[in-house]
Structure formats: C-alpha cells, structure tokens
Design an enzyme around this catalytic site. Sequence first.
Site, PDB file in Angstrom:
ATOM      1  N   HIS A  34      -9.641  29.177 143.417  1.00  7.65           N
ATOM      2  CA  HIS A  34      -9.511  29.745 142.077  1.00  7.65           C
ATOM      3  C   HIS A  34      -9.547  28.630 141.037  1.00  7.65           C
ATOM      4  O   HIS A  34      -9.102  27.508 141.287  1.00  7.65           O
ATOM      5  CB  HIS A  34      -8.200  30.535 141.961  1.00  7.65           C
ATOM      6  CG  HIS A  34      -8.109  31.356 140.725  1.00  7.65           C
ATOM      7  ND1 HIS A  34      -7.738  30.828 139.506  1.00  7.65           N
ATOM      8  CD2 HIS A  34      -8.354  32.671 140.510  1.00  7.65           C
ATOM      9  CE1 HIS A  34      -7.759  31.787 138.597  1.00  7.65           C
ATOM     10  NE2 HIS A  34      -8.130  32.914 139.176  1.00  7.65           N
ATOM     11  N   GLU A  48     -16.543  33.266 139.164  1.00  7.00           N
ATOM     12  CA  GLU A  48     -15.520  33.281 138.129  1.00  7.00           C
ATOM     13  C   GLU A  48     -15.864  32.238 137.065  1.00  7.00           C
ATOM     14  O   GLU A  48     -15.472  31.081 137.173  1.00  7.00           O
ATOM     15  CB  GLU A  48     -14.169  32.949 138.786  1.00  7.00           C
ATOM     16  CG  GLU A  48     -13.012  32.815 137.859  1.00  7.00           C
ATOM     17  CD  GLU A  48     -11.862  32.066 138.533  1.00  7.00           C
ATOM     18  OE1 GLU A  48     -10.749  32.559 138.437  1.00  7.00           O
ATOM     19  OE2 GLU A  48     -12.103  30.989 139.134  1.00  7.00           O
TER      20      GLU A  48
END
Length: 314
Positions: free
Chosen positions: A154, A224
């Site tokens: 992430h 992302e």
Amino acid sequence: MAVASTSLASQLSGPKSLSQPYSGLRRSCPKLDQSHSSLFQHLSLSSSSRKASRAVVAMAGTGKFFVGGNWKCNGTKDLISKLVSDLNSAKLEPDVDVVVAPPFLYLDQVKSSLTDRIEISGQNSWVAKGGAFTGEISVEQLKDIGRKWVILGHSERRHVIGEDDQFIGKKAAYALNEGLGVIACIGEKLEEREAGKTFDVCYEQLKAFADAVPSWENIVVAYEPVWAIGTGKVASPQQAQEVHVAVREWLKKNVSAEVASKTRIIYGGSVNGGNSAELAKEEDIDGFLVGGASLKGPEFATIVNAVTSKKVAA
C-alpha cells in the site's frame, strides 16, 4: 456493547477530492510512446471479441468482481461495532468477493460479529516468520485467527513507512507460500505522473512482485494512483482503464497470458458511492480497493453493488 451514532468516517482528516478528472498521463520516452501506442491499438481492435465471449459480467479478469475495504488506522470499539452492524444489514450483490481490513487490534471483534458473507484481511504482515520484530504482525498470526488475505505494498507503507519494492515482493512471496491471498498494491505519486513515469513506476513495482512470488493464483493487483488520494485530483474512468490495460499487457508479456487473463486488477484511487458505477463499467477494472468510503456501511454497500453496472446481456 453500546453502539455509537457517530460515523467512523468522521474521524478521517485531510482534503476532500474534487470531482474534476486530472489529465496528466504522459509517457516518459519516445520508445514507450511507440510501444504503448501499438499496445492500445491492439487492445482496442480486440476488445469487441473479448466482450462477446463474456455473457454475465464484462470483466477482463476471470474471477468474481472484488471489493476490499481498507479501514486503515481508524476506529474505536463502539464505532467499529456500528460499522459492522451496518455491513451485516446491507444487501450485497452475490457475485462479488467482499473483504474488509480492520485495524489489527479489532480483528477478533470484527471476526466474532461480521457476517460470513464478508471476509477479513490483514492490512500488513511481516516478511518472514514471527519473532523479535517489535510492532509487526506475522503471517502465522493472521492465519491463526482465520485471516485469508493481506494487503501488501500500500502507498502508505511505501511512502510513509519506507518499504521498497524488493522488500514488498519478499513479503508477498512469504505470505503466498504460507497460504494467504495477497492484495498487491501498485501506483505512482503525483510528481511521477507529471514527469510521465506512470507506466515505468507501475512496471517496476509489478516486476518486484513477479521476481519474488511463487505463483499468481492468489494475487489481486490493486492499482492505486497516489496522486488521487487526498490531492483534490480524481482519476477518470478512462485514465484508470488505460493503466489497467497496460498492467494486464505487462503481465501477459512478462509472466504469462494465463496470468494476465485470470488476475483481477482492481482500482484504489478515491473510490466512493458517486463514482464507483462509472468506474465499474470499464472492462479492465475488476473491482475496487476502498479507503475512506469503506468506513460508511451504506456507501460501501453501494460500491460493492456497482458490479451491476458491469453486467451485460447474454
């Protein structure tokens, strides 16, 4: 346990995204310009035949639509109890894999009260077997409490904690070898996009996973774009689709055609109840990784049910 009326989402801070799309995608060199131009021409020519072969859901990946909710470092016992209650009462489309990632401290609380319809993920895991690693969570510990997924790579782990591509790849390999599914995150920062390095960055991050993992069978790739998180800039469905197509083509050329076909590529840039339906219409968007909007049960349900935008006539 008392149920709080305050929304868990109200604890989030930072600027809200604006509605206008940000157009900043440029290639970093003429060679990439040529390769991506031919790539997109090829995929455009073949898109109609690919769509014709799918009668239920227009999706490039062959698995179910996948929606993950990353609760990050948010919540209290009472607020999470309210969120779980909202999720338990939500009506969710059946043909969607739904996963939420609570803070580690509340994994047992969520496990004991959340519907079996929704699986639970870890937000991170250590690179090897547990031991003297203060503050870390081991894969073995996640498995011990019944977790089946973990989020790795992430942007906050990359750019706040400082994990590099190779370290993340090793973490993914260890988790997969121990039987966990991995939500493998990739994506460029704002300055990288503006410098025309979007594809370069994503390819480097993909390569680190590909060099390390034993198999892609239990991997979901989450694109992302870091520039779409808290910057006031929102990726359009077309911008997201363009990168997803390029990611799938990279997998085809560098891993295998089978992996490219079967791997679900989900989108994780400021997804909410207002934009999820339009994003879901794009063929190579196989689901979402949701941040702030996953802290609001009804809105998260709307995002899960965006799969209906993808359905086509038989």
